[in-house]
Design an enzyme around this catalytic site. Sequence first.
Site, PDB file in Angstrom:
ATOM      1  N   HIS A   9      -5.261  10.353 -16.627  1.00 55.70           N
ATOM      2  CA  HIS A   9      -6.205  11.395 -17.401  1.00 55.70           C
ATOM      3  C   HIS A   9      -7.136  12.071 -16.177  1.00 55.70           C
ATOM      4  O   HIS A   9      -7.392  13.172 -16.425  1.00 55.70           O
ATOM      5  CB  HIS A   9      -7.178  10.687 -18.417  1.00 55.70           C
ATOM      6  CG  HIS A   9      -8.004   9.504 -18.051  1.00 55.70           C
ATOM      7  ND1 HIS A   9      -7.278   8.192 -17.858  1.00 55.70           N
ATOM      8  CD2 HIS A   9      -9.217   9.459 -17.582  1.00 55.70           C
ATOM      9  CE1 HIS A   9      -8.167   7.398 -17.457  1.00 55.70           C
ATOM     10  NE2 HIS A   9      -9.434   7.947 -17.228  1.00 55.70           N
ATOM     11  N   SER A  68      -9.824   8.658  -7.904  1.00 54.82           N
ATOM     12  CA  SER A  68      -9.987   8.340  -6.641  1.00 54.82           C
ATOM     13  C   SER A  68      -8.643   8.586  -5.918  1.00 54.82           C
ATOM     14  O   SER A  68      -8.843   8.625  -4.589  1.00 54.82           O
ATOM     15  CB  SER A  68     -10.567   6.896  -6.407  1.00 54.82           C
ATOM     16  OG  SER A  68      -9.510   5.862  -6.782  1.00 54.82           O
ATOM     17  N   GLU A  72      -3.503   5.054  -7.780  1.00 49.53           N
ATOM     18  CA  GLU A  72      -2.245   5.719  -7.940  1.00 49.53           C
ATOM     19  C   GLU A  72      -1.288   5.593  -6.565  1.00 49.53           C
ATOM     20  O   GLU A  72       0.029   5.582  -6.561  1.00 49.53           O
ATOM     21  CB  GLU A  72      -2.439   7.179  -7.909  1.00 49.53           C
ATOM     22  CG  GLU A  72      -3.258   7.598  -9.232  1.00 49.53           C
ATOM     23  CD  GLU A  72      -4.699   7.153  -9.448  1.00 49.53           C
ATOM     24  OE1 GLU A  72      -5.208   7.107  -8.394  1.00 49.53           O
ATOM     25  OE2 GLU A  72      -4.980   7.096 -10.695  1.00 49.53           O
ATOM     26  N   HIS A  99       2.489  11.437  11.414  1.00 42.76           N
ATOM     27  CA  HIS A  99       2.393   9.994  11.907  1.00 42.76           C
ATOM     28  C   HIS A  99       3.075   8.985  11.019  1.00 42.76           C
ATOM     29  O   HIS A  99       3.954   8.063  11.628  1.00 42.76           O
ATOM     30  CB  HIS A  99       0.966   9.390  12.300  1.00 42.76           C
ATOM     31  CG  HIS A  99       0.454  10.232  13.634  1.00 42.76           C
ATOM     32  ND1 HIS A  99      -0.700   9.600  14.143  1.00 42.76           N
ATOM     33  CD2 HIS A  99       0.560  11.363  14.099  1.00 42.76           C
ATOM     34  CE1 HIS A  99      -1.062  10.123  15.255  1.00 42.76           C
ATOM     35  NE2 HIS A  99      -0.544  11.539  15.269  1.00 42.76           N
TER      36      HIS A  99
END
Length: 149
Positions: A9, A68, A72, A99
């Site tokens: 959400h 944030s 995830e 990298h």
Amino acid sequence: MRVYLGADHAGYELKTHLASVLSKEGHEVVDCGPHAYDAEDDYPPFCIDAGERVVADPGSLGVVIGGSGNGEQIAANKVVGVRAALAWSVETAQLAREHNDANVVGIGARMHTLDGATEIVTAFLTTQFSGVDRHIRRIALISDYEKRS
Ligand SMILES: O=C[C@H](O)[C@H](O)[C@H](O)COP(=O)(O)O
């Protein structure tokens, strides 16, 4: 490029925005959900699904979005073969590709404006892995551990 999007959400508005912007830029966007806003939903299934689809589709990339980006990224990284990086600036997004050959980027929608987050995602999608030996060696060490686990 095929781009798999997953969110919760907190990332729903940015996911919708990115789906529109990236499609207009010519990317093939696959929305792994959520497909409707639900303030009580949970990010892991959507981000794991996005990660699985990226691994099954070499050359594609994934974007997982929450408040944030932390959870995830953690969820996506549970998928064998995913290298998910949390990017919070254009430079960290570029380094994730150059990298780390990251194939999924985690974005914190609550940390950026829509345009700012889009710029970070665009940097991720348009940067190539450097292919430098030391980076290949380090990624192989991670993959070796993953295979042994
Ligand atoms: O790491 C997880 C993400 O930032 C989530 O989007 C966040 O935890 C969701 O928070 P809330 O359920 O309080 O909206």
